[in-house]
Design an enzyme around this catalytic site. Structure first.
Site, PDB file in Angstrom:
ATOM      1  N   CYS A  75      19.442 -78.110  20.195  1.00 47.37           N
ATOM      2  CA  CYS A  75      20.454 -77.390  19.407  1.00 47.37           C
ATOM      3  C   CYS A  75      21.508 -76.890  20.382  1.00 47.37           C
ATOM      4  CB  CYS A  75      19.809 -76.232  18.642  1.00 47.37           C
ATOM      5  SG  CYS A  75      20.992 -75.321  17.622  1.00 47.37           S
ATOM      6  N   HIS A 161      21.188 -88.548  16.081  1.00 47.26           N
ATOM      7  CA  HIS A 161      22.504 -88.434  15.456  1.00 47.26           C
ATOM      8  C   HIS A 161      23.014 -89.808  15.049  1.00 47.26           C
ATOM      9  CE1 HIS A 161      23.407 -84.179  16.415  1.00 47.26           C
ATOM     10  NE2 HIS A 161      22.562 -84.390  17.397  1.00 47.26           N
ATOM     11  N   GLU A 210      23.898 -81.639   8.867  1.00 41.74           N
ATOM     12  CA  GLU A 210      22.768 -81.517   9.780  1.00 41.74           C
ATOM     13  C   GLU A 210      21.417 -81.783   9.099  1.00 41.74           C
ATOM     14  OE1 GLU A 210      22.199 -78.430  12.541  1.00 41.74           O
ATOM     15  OE2 GLU A 210      24.339 -77.954  12.734  1.00 41.74           O
ATOM     16  N   CYS A 219      28.245 -78.084  14.965  1.00 42.41           N
ATOM     17  CA  CYS A 219      26.992 -78.659  15.478  1.00 42.41           C
ATOM     18  C   CYS A 219      27.251 -79.088  16.909  1.00 42.41           C
ATOM     19  CB  CYS A 219      26.559 -79.848  14.622  1.00 42.41           C
ATOM     20  SG  CYS A 219      25.040 -80.645  15.191  1.00 42.41           S
ATOM     21  N   GLY A 222      25.813 -82.418  17.801  1.00 44.48           N
ATOM     22  CA  GLY A 222      26.602 -83.389  17.040  1.00 44.48           C
ATOM     23  C   GLY A 222      27.940 -83.670  17.702  1.00 44.48           C
TER      24      GLY A 222
HETATM   25  N1  LIG Z   1      19.878 -79.851  12.750  1.00 43.45           N
HETATM   26  C1  LIG Z   1      19.537 -80.241  14.132  1.00 43.45           C
HETATM   27  C2  LIG Z   1      19.126 -78.993  14.938  1.00 43.45           C
HETATM   28  C3  LIG Z   1      20.302 -78.031  15.145  1.00 43.45           C
HETATM   29  C4  LIG Z   1      21.442 -78.681  15.875  1.00 43.45           C
HETATM   30  C5  LIG Z   1      22.792 -77.986  15.778  1.00 43.45           C
HETATM   31  N2  LIG Z   1      22.835 -76.730  15.092  1.00 43.45           N
HETATM   32  C6  LIG Z   1      23.458 -77.915  17.161  1.00 43.45           C
HETATM   33  O1  LIG Z   1      24.242 -76.987  17.411  1.00 43.45           O
HETATM   34  O2  LIG Z   1      23.212 -78.867  17.960  1.00 43.45           O
HETATM   35  C7  LIG Z   1      18.372 -81.241  14.099  1.00 43.45           C
HETATM   36  O3  LIG Z   1      17.625 -81.249  13.115  1.00 43.45           O
HETATM   37  O4  LIG Z   1      18.252 -82.014  15.057  1.00 43.45           O
END
Ligand SMILES: N[C@H](CCC[C@H](N)C(=O)O)C(=O)O
Length: 276
Positions: A75, A161, A210, A219, A222
């Site tokens: 994250c 991703h 997400e 994100c 992301g």
């Molecule tokens: N939803 C992401 C985790 C949080 C990532 C995001 N909040 C960031 O800032 O990288 C996953 O399931 O891999």
């Protein structure tokens, strides 16, 4: 169990952060879903648990849980909020912090008062997350969704991703394509879905649907994945400004074999307690 927490946000991607070094906290997925609920609980996109390190050279371990209660390995915005948290709580006075995560170790650096830079590691070849990556040379994949053929770039930043290039993020069909791709069978662990609009070789607009949290205002992983996708396809230079609905991140990547660096803010919103 009384839990003390800090509500934090990185570009509007918001977190409940819990010091599990100084308080004994074990949460079930159901309890995490309750805490993340924006009507019945505190509300957050992800919940972060700060723990003692598992490696000799690390300062901490931190664990990440999506709002749906599932634990994940990476994250980006959370990493910056983690760094701000341990400094504000005086758990560390270092300018550089090494943290163990399920995606490997991250190195975090304070750049003055506002910005924190995270070494997010080298983009992973993770066929267990994205079996398509077994064809390591492919730069783009496609999948039929209804009558549409959706082309995307796939990469793991420790979390999976899929990056779709669009002409205009404001008209991108996140509400339909997001959930369809997030849980598509080609992603056995589901996937985060980025919608990237390239403005120039140095700037993109990005929205992310997400995994486990739906669309967020930002994100971090992301943003890293989108820049890797753009550079791999020779559409972007090595330093890119990523405009997300919640604000801007700077992403730097020198190419294959090199780590991705992400720089941006992290803000504490309030301290709280909740009885579970
Ligand atoms: N939803 C992401 C985790 C949080 C990532 C995001 N909040 C960031 O800032 O990288 C996953 O399931 O891999």
């Amino acid at each position: 169990m009384l839990i003390e927490f800090t509500k934090m946000q990185g570009l509007g991607n918001d977190f409940i952060v819990i010091d599990a070094v100084n308080q004994a906290v074990e949460l079930t997925p159901e309890q995490i879903r309750f805490l993340a609920d924006r009507h019945f609980g505190v509300g957050c996109d992800q919940l972060l648990m700060v723990e003692k390190p598992v490696s000799n050279n690390a300062d901490f371990k931190y664990r990440i849980f999506n709002a749906d209660g599932g634990e994940v390995a990476q994250c980006g915005n959370g990493a910056r909020c983690f760094a701000r948290f341990v400094r504000d709580k005086k758990l560390s006075h270092k300018d550089q912090i090494i943290v163990d995560t399920d995606a490997g170790q991250l190195l975090l650096r304070f750049d003055g008062e506002e910005s924190i830079t995270v070494n997010m590691g080298v983009p992973r070849h993770a066929p267990e997350q994205i079996p398509l990556l077994m064809d390591a040379e492919a730069l783009e994949y496609s999948v039929a969704l209804g009558a549409e053929k959706i082309e995307f770039y796939a990469v793991s930043m420790g979390n999976p991703h899929a990056v779709i290039r669009v002409q205009d993020i404001d008209t991108a069909s996140l509400e339909t394509l997001g959930p369809q791709l997030e849980s598509h069978k080609i992603f056995p662990q589901r996937v985060n879905v980025g919608f990237m609009q390239i403005l120039s070789r140095k700037q993109i607009n990005l929205r992310v649907y997400e995994r486990g949290a739906a669309e967020t205002l930002a994100c971090g992983s992301g943003a890293c994945a989108a820049v890797v996708a753009g550079i791999e396809q020779n559409l972007l230079d090595n330093i890119v400004r990523v405009n997300l609905p919640g604000g801007e991140l700077t992403i730097e990547w020198l190419g294959r074999g090199h780590p991705v660096f992400m720089s941006g803010p992290a803000v504490s919103v309030y301290e709280g307690q909740i009885q579970l």
